[in-house]
Scaffold this active site. Structure first.
Site, PDB file in Angstrom:
ATOM      1  CE  LYS A  91       3.162  66.169  34.922  1.00 42.53           C
ATOM      2  NZ  LYS A  91       3.704  65.114  36.177  1.00 42.53           N
ATOM      3  CG  HIS A  94       3.592  71.298  44.986  1.00 44.56           C
ATOM      4  ND1 HIS A  94       4.403  70.411  44.284  1.00 44.56           N
ATOM      5  CD2 HIS A  94       2.657  71.627  44.382  1.00 44.56           C
ATOM      6  CE1 HIS A  94       3.571  70.116  43.250  1.00 44.56           C
ATOM      7  NE2 HIS A  94       2.344  70.933  43.137  1.00 44.56           N
ATOM      8  CG  ASP A 111       0.686  61.302  46.531  1.00 40.88           C
ATOM      9  OD1 ASP A 111       0.919  60.124  47.234  1.00 40.88           O
ATOM     10  OD2 ASP A 111      -0.374  62.013  46.562  1.00 40.88           O
ATOM     11  CG  ASP A 170       8.158  65.932  40.697  1.00 42.54           C
ATOM     12  OD1 ASP A 170       8.092  67.143  41.088  1.00 42.54           O
ATOM     13  OD2 ASP A 170       7.479  65.419  39.968  1.00 42.54           O
TER      14      ASP A 170
END
Length: 316
Positions: A196, A134, A226, A222
């Site tokens: 965002k 990540h 989740d 992405d």
């Protein structure tokens, strides 16, 4: 690629044994004889049923749900191998849990990604192989070699075979632009960016769209899906800006509730994921396409053992 497999052993815990078997089959070896289970009181029990003295060990164990159980299995397997005099212990962790806790954003917060790195090293791990962290800087949390692999070649090859017309690759946020650019270069498509904000954890609001998606097939890329809240809101925004079709792709499909329900009700026609995290029956959907990384990870293991470049695999 011919090489001597006699000095290597592949172990797996309970996190993703199917992926481990596929990797072993691709390399042409059998999984090491080992039992990974629990004592009656819930403690993790590991018993390795064959000699691994002087062997190069590869432990295939993503730290997906249940995160702490799978992490403890990895640590205890590594400790068992260290005490059994293994020559090297490589933790193949396709999904690295706690990666989203990579920095302090407010006072009195832990940096759990660093803690997990310390635990692996203390347990005896001498090398880590992982996929699409990540945050790439987590590699620096380790004082041992880390091979940070990308799913982009596998995903890119899939989308190139589909021959979508007017494809545009969309980053779901500003932080994912590099990932989107890598995939876009592979499929020869332009990129767009969704801007965002997160008013609170687990909640995202689309503010602006940078780039042109009108009349195009929009592909959101992405690293993690989740609860799918951001993904589905992004898909709605793309439709509102005139996208003809909306597709999505991610490396790690965590799919916490109510992700599957949200995706099924969204404008997303297809979600392409990899098998870094197993997809249980209750999380299946007709919209999902699962691509395996077993061959790519198997090739990396071969190159590590034969002292060849790993990065060359991801330039083809």
């Amino acid at each position: 690629m011919p090489f001597d497999t006699g000095n290597m052993r592949i172990l797996t815990g309970n996190a993703n044994p199917d992926l481990a078997r596929k990797i072993a089959d691709h390399i042409g070896v059998s999984l090491c004889d080992a039992f990974v289970g629990h004592f009656n009181n819930g403690e993790t029990q590991v018993m390795i049923g064959e000699s691994i003295r002087g062997k190069d060990i590869f432990i295939i164990q993503p730290t997906s749900f249940p995160v702490n159980d799978n992490l403890m299995e990895l640590l205890i397997m590594a400790d068992a191998c260290k005490r059994a005099s293994a020559r090297s212990i490589t933790a193949v962790v396709p999904y690295y849990a706690y990666a989203r806790q990579d920095r302090k954003t407010r006072g009195r917060e832990p940096i759990s990604a660093k803690l997990v790195a310390n635990l692996m090293t203390t347990a005896g791990v001498t090398r880590v192989v992982t996929v699409d962290l990540h945050a790439g800087q987590i590699q620096g949390f380790f004082d041992i070699p880390v091979d940070h692999l990308a799913a982009a070649p596998v995903l890119g090859n899939y989308f190139k075979r589909q021959n979508y017309e007017d494809l545009v690759v969309v980053s779901p946020d500003l932080g994912g632009v590099t990932r989107a650019r890598i995939l876009a270069d592979r499929v020869h498509a332009p990129i767009a960016i969704i801007e965002k904000r997160r008013p609170k954890p687990g909640c995202a609001e689309v503010m602006n769209l940078i780039g042109e998606v009108w009349g195009k097939t929009a592909l959101i890329i992405d690293d993690i899906v989740d609860t799918a809240g951001s993904l589905c809101e992004g898909a709605k925004a793309l439709k509102a800006h005139g996208a003809k079709r909306v597709l999505a792709s991610c490396t790690h499909a965590i799919l916490s509730a109510p992700a599957v329900e949200r995706i099924n009700a969204s404008p997303i026609e297809q979600l392409v994921i990899t098998d870094t995290i197993p997809l249980p029956p209750e999380k299946q959907s007709d919209k999902f396409v699962v691509l395996s990384l077993a061959e790519a990870i198997g090739d990396v293991i071969v190159r590590i053992l034969s002292h060849q470049s790993v990065s060359m695999l991801f330039n083809r």
